[in-house]
Design an enzyme around this catalytic site. Structure first.
Site, short mmCIF file in Angstrom:
data_model
loop_
_atom_site.label_atom_id
_atom_site.label_comp_id
_atom_site.label_asym_id
_atom_site.label_seq_id
_atom_site.Cartn_x
_atom_site.Cartn_y
_atom_site.Cartn_z
N HIS A 4 68.15 32.98 34.82
CA HIS A 4 66.69 33.00 34.66
C HIS A 4 66.01 32.01 35.60
O HIS A 4 64.88 31.63 35.38
CB HIS A 4 66.31 32.65 33.22
N HIS B 186 67.13 39.49 29.49
CA HIS B 186 68.56 39.73 29.73
C HIS B 186 68.80 41.21 29.93
O HIS B 186 69.89 41.71 29.70
CB HIS B 186 69.41 39.27 28.55
#
Ligand code: ADP
Ligand code: ADP
Ligand code: MG
Ligand code: MG
Ligand code: MG
Ligand code: MG
Lengths: 330, 208, 330, 208
Positions: free
Chosen positions: A57, A216
């Site tokens: 991320h 995700h």
């Protein structure tokens, strides 16, 4: 899979080493267990902010370590939450004697690992749970909403307040307030490829988008035909406003966040479209941020985040910050 | 004192999970984030690296060490859950190799998992394997080890299979809601693999 | 083509409007003809820096408008240089009475359009031509080397010197010095898609990379099999060092630039690999930058840029800058 | 005073280039950045928007206006080049519709292009069309307008075709080096389209 990597097993460690050496004036890397911390050691008398989560991320969370934001970040494997020993070691390394505040995105794995760390630390550790993703219904039958791009806003605001020497309980309360006033929702145009898997996480038709996607690559609300940017902005802003239910004239911060592979040109276009939607709904956009901040590896996609502002939040948002990924005022 | 069946048992479980790592990740891709196999592999590779120190301990202590290793290496949801399962199973075991004692140990582990993950049976998780296994072991407490192992094995299989039609309400698969129906739960599959492996060892007489 | 756009014809204008409203405290947008300029009007007594070029390289150049860097930027259509009337209008709007310095990437179109603008302005306008791309041979028979990511370094250094009130001739000389001491080379893992074309500019096999690619998807030196990050770093750094021929112990700035769709995780990994190569060759990496700064729309790829530092360049690099895309020291 | 053939001629050239915009961009994709058609379309759409004001001028002045419009709207390499071509052609034309005068005008434009782009014939650019066109017009200076137009048209075709085997050394195609061989130059094709269109008008008697 086309990526700048050497071997799948070394991706995380090599990217962390590269990151830490590129930003050596601001952050340091420790290993066994792995975490990133501010240079300069613990800040005495300040509550230490520790966050972390699965990698992939970037710049979240390591890119937000530095003055005015986090004291440490614990990177897990790609899309896998870090382990309690990382969190405990990080907390020990940055403890300034005023307590530890964990900032945790609401995923089962993250929550359980941070819980175990908190239990082992005992008194002096508190947690702010971020769950800004309005795409997922908030229901007592599930693990609840996910923490996504709004995490950056919680970390920035609470980080500035910690520099201001607010105590642990006040910081926890502030973090929860920001989280309550923040809503996000995203759209994926493509999947992302976890290096270890070597293939895209999901298939999306050439004319499809996943609405409400997680960071995700988790599924969102539904799939639909790829729509014009204006329609996407409308869809996302409406979903967030339905959740936040702001008053007319409410001041707000608008963040357009790219998922990693979306160029700035498209993000600024989407910003313009989302801002128009917000203004049409009576919001006053007082603060803005556009860029790839809370990403999903090489996913093409974007999310909209709104935070309803009050003077306290605005003041801490504006306060100086010196991190690899956010920097202003100093 | 350590038991001589301990090392081969740990090895067999670890190798089975590592061998099935791709299958587990594929199951997780369907309803989660596709890393369950990698997570288990990373954890049990670490267990294998320390197998001599672990197997040198009494079995209950060895289970706790396995649990701690998993907590420290796995991360994700399965790290704390399997970590807690092994740690609590170790703590709940008096060390006797009786069916009743083993049943109590597994039950202790299961209770730990439920507390840690705030989940119960029917939510499409590893609990759906361990709960029937505990029940089967308890029911078999006056049977032979081999019979109990066979009962546990078949309970695990049935439990795993039952997750296919469940709707997930915990963990990542919960975001899929109705769309999670029709897929096996990856954590239930890894649990079932553990039960299967241990039960085979008992049938073969390798473990008591 | 999967992009956040409404219609192909409106991409540029809508993304510029979004950009300008997101960064309103720093930049303003003017139209007919189109350019971006600093808020606050011309800085009296300061040479005004004006750059520009085809769009699709965001944040270049508009993201570098602000205190300590550019006074104005003229965005052309995607991958098409802007027109002289844009440059003339921008120069007039930011003229502080000390002259105009155009910073131009060396492409035929850019050079000719800026030439026409300079001719029309006459005295008081000078140009720095940036041609840092070592992939293309520098030969008197061609239009010479391309200007790529090194442009950002020229703009930053000259921008800081202009704030310091250096005169037009000194700034031109400084810009040319930085350009001489800067070399870049890039690699593409995928093509990019110009919105108006709707399809990728070129095809690249699933296991191929284009070495020496330009920022408009122009071909580079050759194609080869996708290599590990370490080998790519070695290839690029060696090509640059062959051109710059630095002494042992030379201090340098290392920039790893993403082409738009390459996530930070890969860029920091590549940074680590490139830094090792530089250090093995005897360079001391004193300054670093990693990110998507000079992009090619949605291309996956990256470039390495090295600038050999002296005290003057380092000082101006460190000087405060407040732009949408680069910000520090203030 | 304006000429009545002027408006249809401008319109025909503009419409031809706009109609061939995809073809021109495709040619540019092969050896450049794929925008030549878009560039020409953007420029000549702007010309069409002002066609009444432009066609109200004397032909030499009209050419200059077209050139200025292109400079202001096109950008890229072709903006200044076509802009200069039209502006200089206008400046070099005394307004007489004789073959010799037109030849001098086109030669003036060509010289402007060469000066602006620092290129000469044989470098795979629009020059490889305009240079033979100028030669053909000069040679035909004592022929009829129709004959001269036909000669120009065929010179343009030959010139365009010749760019296929040239190696580019100017413009974006130069980065391709040897790899540029085997493709027509997009700017040469747009130039040839202009010559072709104008020559057709002369043959049809629409223009002198
Ligand atoms: N709250 C929970 N209680 C029990 N088991 C759970 C819970 N959440 C997840 N699980 C189990 O964990 C498995 C997923 O593990 P893994 O993929 O390794 O972690 P993550 O979900 O963090 O990626 C699921 O298949 C499920 O069996
Ligand atoms: N130096 C030059 N002299 C003459 N013509 C040139 C030169 N450079 C480029 N051209 C012409 O311009 C054409 C490309 O125009 P275009 O694609 O619109 O601009 P750009 O190259 O900026 O994308 C080439 O095909 C060629 O004919
Ligand atoms: Mg995971
Ligand atoms: Mg998983
Ligand atoms: Mg172009
Ligand atoms: Mg072109």
């Amino acid at each position: 899979m086309k990526k700048f990597i050497n071997s799948v097993d070394d991706v995380l460690s090599e990217s962390l080493h590269g990151f830490a050496s590129a930003y050596a004036p601001i952050v340091r890397l420790r290993e066994d267990p792995t975490f990133l911390l501010r240079t300069g050691g613990p800040v005495s008398g300040k509550v230490a902010l520790v966050s972390g989560g699965g990698s992939g991320h970037e710049p979240l969370h390591g890119g937000f370590v530095g003055k005015g934001m986090l004291d440490a970040a614990c990177p897990g494997q790609v899309f896998t939450s870090p382990t309690p020993d990382q969190m405990i070691a990080a907390a020990e390394a940055v403890d300034g004697g005023a307590g530890i505040l964990f900032i945790v995105k609401n995923y089962t794995g993250d929550v359980m690992n941070f819980d175990m760390a908190s239990e082992m630390i005992g008194d002096g550790a508190a947690t702010v749970l971020v769950d800004d993703d309005v795409a997922v219904e908030d229901s007592s039958f599930t693990s609840g909403r996910r923490g996504v791009a709004g995490t950056l806003i919680v970390e920035k605001v609470v980080g500035a307040a910690a520099e201001d020497r607010l105590d642990l309980a006040s910081l926890k309360a502030l973090g929860e307030k920001v989280n309550d006033k923040t809503g996000s929702m995203g759209v994926a145009l493509t999947s992302c490829t976890v290096p270890a898997a070597g293939k895209p996480m999901f298939d999306l038709g050439e004319d499809e988008m996943e609405v409400g996607v997680g960071i995700h690559g988790e599924p969102g609300r539904h799939r639909e035909k790829l729509a014009p940017a204006d329609s996407i902005a409308k869809l996302l802003v409406e979903a967030i406003l339905e959740d936040l239910k702001p008053q007319k004239g409410q001041k707000a911060l608008l963040l357009i966040n790219g998922m990693g592979a979306t160029p700035l040109m498209e993000l600024t276009l989407l910003y313009g479209a989302a801002r128009k939607e917000c203004e049409a709904a009576g919001l006053e956009i007082e603060r803005s941020l556009v860029g790839n901040y809370v990403t999903s590896l090489d996913m093409a996609g974007a999310s909209v985040t709104l935070t309803l502002l009050d003077d306290e939040i605005t003041g801490y948002w504006d306060a100086p910050v010196i991190t690899p990924a956010l920097r202003w005022g100093a | 004192m350590s038991a001589d069946w301990l090392k081969p048992a740990i090895q067999a479980v670890a190798e089975t999970l590592i061998a099935h790592s791709e299958e587990l990740s594929d199951l997780d891709s369907a309803i989660g984030d596709g890393d369950h196999g990698h997570n288990m592999k990373r954890g049990f590779q670490a267990v294998l690296e320390q197998i001599d120190q672990i197997a040198a301990e009494e079995p209950p202590k060895a289970l706790q060490k396995i649990g701690m290793t998993l907590v420290g290496k796995v991360g994700g949801a399965s790290g704390p859950l399997y970590g807690t399962l092994f740690m609590q199973a170790g703590k709940s075991w008096d060390g006797t190799p009786s069916v009743a004692a083993v049943a109590a140990a597994v039950e202790g582990g299961l209770d730990g998992v439920k507390a840690r993950g705030k989940a119960t049976a029917g939510e499409k998780t590893m609990i759906d394997v361990w709960e029937p296994v505990v029940a089967a072991l308890k029911e078999a407490s006056d049977k032979s080890g081999a019979d109990a192992a066979a009962a546990a094995r078949s309970a695990a299989e049935t439990g795993l299979e039952a997750t296919r039609e469940m709707k997930a309400t915990k963990g990542r698969a919960a975001y899929l809601g109705e769309r999670s129906i029709g897929h096996l739960d990856p954590g239930a599959r890894s649990s079932e693999l553990i039960v299967q492996t241990l039960s085979d060892l008992v049938s073969k007489g390798v473990a008591p």
